[in-house]
Write an enzyme that holds these catalytic residues in place. Structure first.
Site, PDB file in Angstrom:
ATOM      1  N   GLU A  88       0.871  -1.162   0.000  1.00 45.73           N
ATOM      2  CA  GLU A  88       0.000   0.000   0.000  1.00 45.73           C
ATOM      3  C   GLU A  88       0.916   1.222   0.000  1.00 45.73           C
ATOM      4  OE1 GLU A  88      -2.777   0.029   3.255  1.00 45.73           O
ATOM      5  OE2 GLU A  88      -3.658   1.928   2.576  1.00 45.73           O
ATOM      6  N   ARG A  91       4.949 -13.104   9.651  1.00 47.41           N
ATOM      7  CA  ARG A  91       5.562 -11.824   9.353  1.00 47.41           C
ATOM      8  C   ARG A  91       6.852 -11.680  10.139  1.00 47.41           C
ATOM      9  NH1 ARG A  91       1.820  -7.876   9.226  1.00 47.41           N
ATOM     10  NH2 ARG A  91       3.244  -6.193   9.628  1.00 47.41           N
ATOM     11  N   LYS A  97       3.863   0.737   9.663  1.00 46.92           N
ATOM     12  CA  LYS A  97       4.063   1.995   8.940  1.00 46.92           C
ATOM     13  C   LYS A  97       3.417   3.160   9.668  1.00 46.92           C
ATOM     14  CE  LYS A  97       2.869   0.131   4.977  1.00 46.92           C
ATOM     15  NZ  LYS A  97       2.493  -0.074   3.567  1.00 46.92           N
TER      16      LYS A  97
HETATM   17  P1  ATP Z   1       2.203  -2.138   7.947  1.00 45.91           P
HETATM   18  O1  ATP Z   1       1.449  -2.847   9.017  1.00 45.91           O
HETATM   19  O2  ATP Z   1       3.616  -1.848   8.263  1.00 45.91           O
HETATM   20  O3  ATP Z   1       1.480  -0.946   7.396  1.00 45.91           O
HETATM   21  P2  ATP Z   1       1.177  -3.623   5.800  1.00 45.91           P
HETATM   22  O4  ATP Z   1       0.999  -5.069   5.866  1.00 45.91           O
HETATM   23  O5  ATP Z   1      -0.053  -2.802   5.910  1.00 45.91           O
HETATM   24  O6  ATP Z   1       2.295  -3.201   6.804  1.00 45.91           O
HETATM   25  P3  ATP Z   1       1.536  -3.429   3.013  1.00 45.91           P
HETATM   26  O7  ATP Z   1       2.058  -2.295   2.233  1.00 45.91           O
HETATM   27  O8  ATP Z   1       0.101  -3.770   2.907  1.00 45.91           O
HETATM   28  O9  ATP Z   1       1.916  -3.151   4.514  1.00 45.91           O
HETATM   29  O10 ATP Z   1       2.413  -4.728   2.771  1.00 45.91           O
HETATM   30  C1  ATP Z   1       2.779  -5.213   1.528  1.00 45.91           C
HETATM   31  C2  ATP Z   1       3.157  -6.645   1.662  1.00 45.91           C
HETATM   32  O11 ATP Z   1       4.215  -6.793   2.592  1.00 45.91           O
HETATM   33  C3  ATP Z   1       2.005  -7.473   2.171  1.00 45.91           C
HETATM   34  O12 ATP Z   1       1.959  -8.674   1.429  1.00 45.91           O
HETATM   35  C4  ATP Z   1       2.350  -7.728   3.604  1.00 45.91           C
HETATM   36  O13 ATP Z   1       1.819  -8.949   4.056  1.00 45.91           O
HETATM   37  C5  ATP Z   1       3.872  -7.749   3.570  1.00 45.91           C
HETATM   38  N1  ATP Z   1       4.422  -7.357   4.863  1.00 45.91           N
HETATM   39  C6  ATP Z   1       4.188  -6.223   5.555  1.00 45.91           C
HETATM   40  N2  ATP Z   1       4.820  -6.239   6.739  1.00 45.91           N
HETATM   41  C7  ATP Z   1       5.479  -7.414   6.813  1.00 45.91           C
HETATM   42  C8  ATP Z   1       6.313  -8.037   7.795  1.00 45.91           C
HETATM   43  N3  ATP Z   1       6.614  -7.434   8.944  1.00 45.91           N
HETATM   44  N4  ATP Z   1       6.815  -9.252   7.515  1.00 45.91           N
HETATM   45  C9  ATP Z   1       6.536  -9.869   6.354  1.00 45.91           C
HETATM   46  N5  ATP Z   1       5.761  -9.351   5.393  1.00 45.91           N
HETATM   47  C10 ATP Z   1       5.230  -8.134   5.612  1.00 45.91           C
HETATM   48 MG    MG Z   2      -1.626  -3.700   4.396  1.00 48.76          MG
END
Ligand code: ATP
Ligand code: MG
Length: 566
Positions: free
Chosen positions: A43, A269, A279
């Site tokens: 995102e 994760r 984020k």
């Molecule tokens: P955040 O909680 O930091 O905002 P998010 O999951 O909302 O993270 P996205 O931009 O949606 O962030 O993530 C893109 C991809 O990265 C998704 O497939 C998500 O599952 C993966 N991802 C995000 N954080 C992690 C993590 N800590 N470990 C492994 N994969 C991750």
């Molecule tokens: Mg997300």
């Protein structure tokens, strides 16, 4: 056996992770025509962090390993938080890690297709417009052990829902007044199947589609469908999406007409000690100026790690080492530090830098004389060669390397004791000069001229070796020492405490008065060196020719500080 042979062997021996096993099984069974296609779906609402690197390595890695493709898809379904700045940085960070996507897509590319699919579901009686407030809807949701209650709008006529759905998108309906919900099962044991929201109204313009849309799809409605439209075969995501999977499959069942089905697979994760990885939290640190920006070297962001001196290889090795499982865990940040030490140990030139300088005068060395001594650039790699370093009567040494009244096992400079000056002579400490407050201001020694390389006593052994920089041949530098950003192991999860109260007040120490050898005068931003006996340092992008700035990437393992702690 050479290092590469050894690591190849390790590679071959390594067993498949559970995702690779699933993919190989699908291939054996001829699913999806033998195709493997993945996507990385960030995102664009922040910079990528090391957790994302784990997903990137998996998404791109699986495609690479099985001859498939991986697309980059920006999950831009929420115009409130998203920005082009983030799109650019995300692409830069993926490339920096060494991966290349096949195509770039945006969830917003599919807004029309998603809309049409929603209309189809309304027409089939599988979706309806609900006019209740968010609170009312939440109240009717029930609990995992108690069924929910049907909305009074659940069975409204199809025509009415259709008309309102169009109005939701035309700007006539205020935000929060209506949503589109899937009509699934309000008593399902899976809460996600209790008539989930598919669309909500947002009146802000979108960074790509402008004001065209006012009704925006929710993540759960968009994600699987985008996977389907693109031809994704394995949709890899983190474990919190396990309970969403039945909904993912439900939507796909309504949409798919052939054999092809994307499949969601979840992995653990990455959580790491002494940092936060959300984020939203990282954005707070940036906005409240607790750090200098997204690329502050203490941040777990990829741009922060890059600025700190981490290499793509070290991050990929780390991700490889921790692996992929189905269990949540928290990884010790020292594993990441181990990985960068291993990588830089192989690559970095050894130089001399003195962080806390004090002058050492070799009283029996002729005044005005200077000479060169030979330094090995990297004892781990002969091909990196040697270089000449200037030596003279006055040297900068670390304040720590002299003690007038030392404890036991202190093998550095102390009156009457001998040490080797790295790459040069053995010297014997003869004393020091103090100021009126009793602080040592100069240290004195005499050298043994027969002890440098090529001389008869070159191999004479003494217990300590210290580094030095010749005073007339030194440069000034600023050095930034970083420590963990937080004092708590898991600052994001502490009860009753805001994570920002747990920030480490000493996570940045700036040393303005460091002395480094002349060799570093042309060092460029991101160049990396080992400062002997201290750690790995790289040139900060703020650095200029007249004001050199080095970041400590990571310290060497220091046996002395361990002894001191005992
Ligand atoms: P955040 O909680 O930091 O905002 P998010 O999951 O909302 O993270 P996205 O931009 O949606 O962030 O993530 C893109 C991809 O990265 C998704 O497939 C998500 O599952 C993966 N991802 C995000 N954080 C992690 C993590 N800590 N470990 C492994 N994969 C991750
Ligand atoms: Mg997300």
């Amino acid at each position: 056996m050479s290092f590469t042979e050894n690591s190849k062997l390790k590679e071959n021996k390594k067993s498949l992770n559970f995702i690779e096993e699933i993919v190989e099984n699908d291939l054996r069974e001829g699913k999806n025509g033998g195709r493997v296609q993945t996507r990385f779906p960030p995102e664009p609402n922040g910079y990528l962090h090391i957790g994302h690197a784990k997903a990137i390595c998996l998404d791109f890695g699986i495609a690479e390993k099985y001859g498939g493709i991986c697309n980059l898809r920006f999950d831009d379904t929420n115009p409130v938080k998203e920005d082009v700045e983030y799109v650019d940085s995300i692409m830069e960070d993926i490339r920096w890690l060494g991966f290349q996507w096949e195509n770039v897509y945006y969830a917003s590319d599919y807004f029309q297709q998603l809309w049409d699919f929603a209309v189809k579901l309304i027409k089939e009686g599988k979706a309806y417009v609900d006019e209740q407030s968010a609170e009312e809807i939440a109240k009717q949701k029930g609990t995992p052990t108690q069924p929910g209650i049907n909305s009074p709008y659940r069975d409204r006529p199809v025509e009415e829902s259709l008309e309102l759905f169009y109005k939701m998108n035309s700007g006539e309906i205020p935000e929060g007044k209506m949503v589109l919900r899937a009509k699934i099962d309000m008593s399902s044991p899976n809460m996600h199947l209790r008539d989930p929201i598919m669309y909500r109204i947002i009146h802000l313009p979108h960074h790509r589609t402008g004001t065209k849309w006012k009704a925006y799809p929710m993540y759960d409605f968009a994600h699987g469908q985008c996977d389907y439209f693109e031809g994704v075969t394995h949709s890899l995501c983190t474990l919190e999406f396990v309970p969403h999977r039945p909904l993912y499959d439900w939507f796909i069942d309504q949409l798919a007409d052939g054999d092809y089905r994307p499949r969601q697979i979840e992995f653990n994760r990455l959580n790491m000690t002494y940092t936060v990885m959300s984020k939203r939290k990282l954005l707070q640190l940036v906005q409240e100026k607790r750090v200098s920006g997204w690329d502050d070297p203490r941040m777990p962001t990829l741009c922060g790690l890059r600025r700190r001196g981490y290499t793509p290889q070290s991050i990929r090795n780390f991700i490889d080492d921790i692996g992929y499982t189905r269990y949540e865990a928290i990884i010790d940040v020292s594993l990441l530090e181990h990985s960068i030490r291993e990588d830089l140990n192989k690559k970095d030139i050894r130089v001399s830098g003195v962080l806390d300088p004090i002058k050492l005068i070799i009283t029996n060395y002729p005044e005005g004389k200077e000479e060169t001594v030979t330094a090995v650039n990297n004892p781990e790699d002969e091909t990196m060669g040697t270089r000449e370093v200037m030596f003279s009567r006055e040297l900068w040494i670390e304040r720590d390397d002299f003690m007038e009244n030392p404890p036991k096992k202190y093998f550095r400079l102390t009156p009457g004791n001998e040490v080797r000056l790295k790459n040069a002579y053995i010297v014997k400490c003869t004393g020091c000069k103090k100021d009126e407050n009793g602080n040592v201001v100069e240290v004195y020694a005499e050298y043994d001229p027969t002890t440098r390389s090529g001389m008869p006593n070159a191999n004479r052994k003494v217990k300590g070796t210290i580094h030095w920089v010749s005073v007339p041949h030194s440069l000034d530098a600023e050095v930034r020492l970083f420590d963990r950003l937080f004092l708590a192991e898991n600052p994001g999860e502490e009860k009753d405490k805001d994570f920002k109260e747990l920030l480490n007040p000493n996570s940045l120490i700036v040393k303005k008065n460091c002395k480094i050898e002349m060799y570093l005068k042309d060092a460029q931003p991101f160049d990396s060196f080992q400062f002997q006996r201290i750690g790995y340092f790289n040139v900060d992008p703020d650095s200029t020719k007249d004001h050199l700035i080095f970041n400590r990437t990571v310290a060497l393992k220091d046996s002395w500080s361990k002894i001191k702690q005992r």
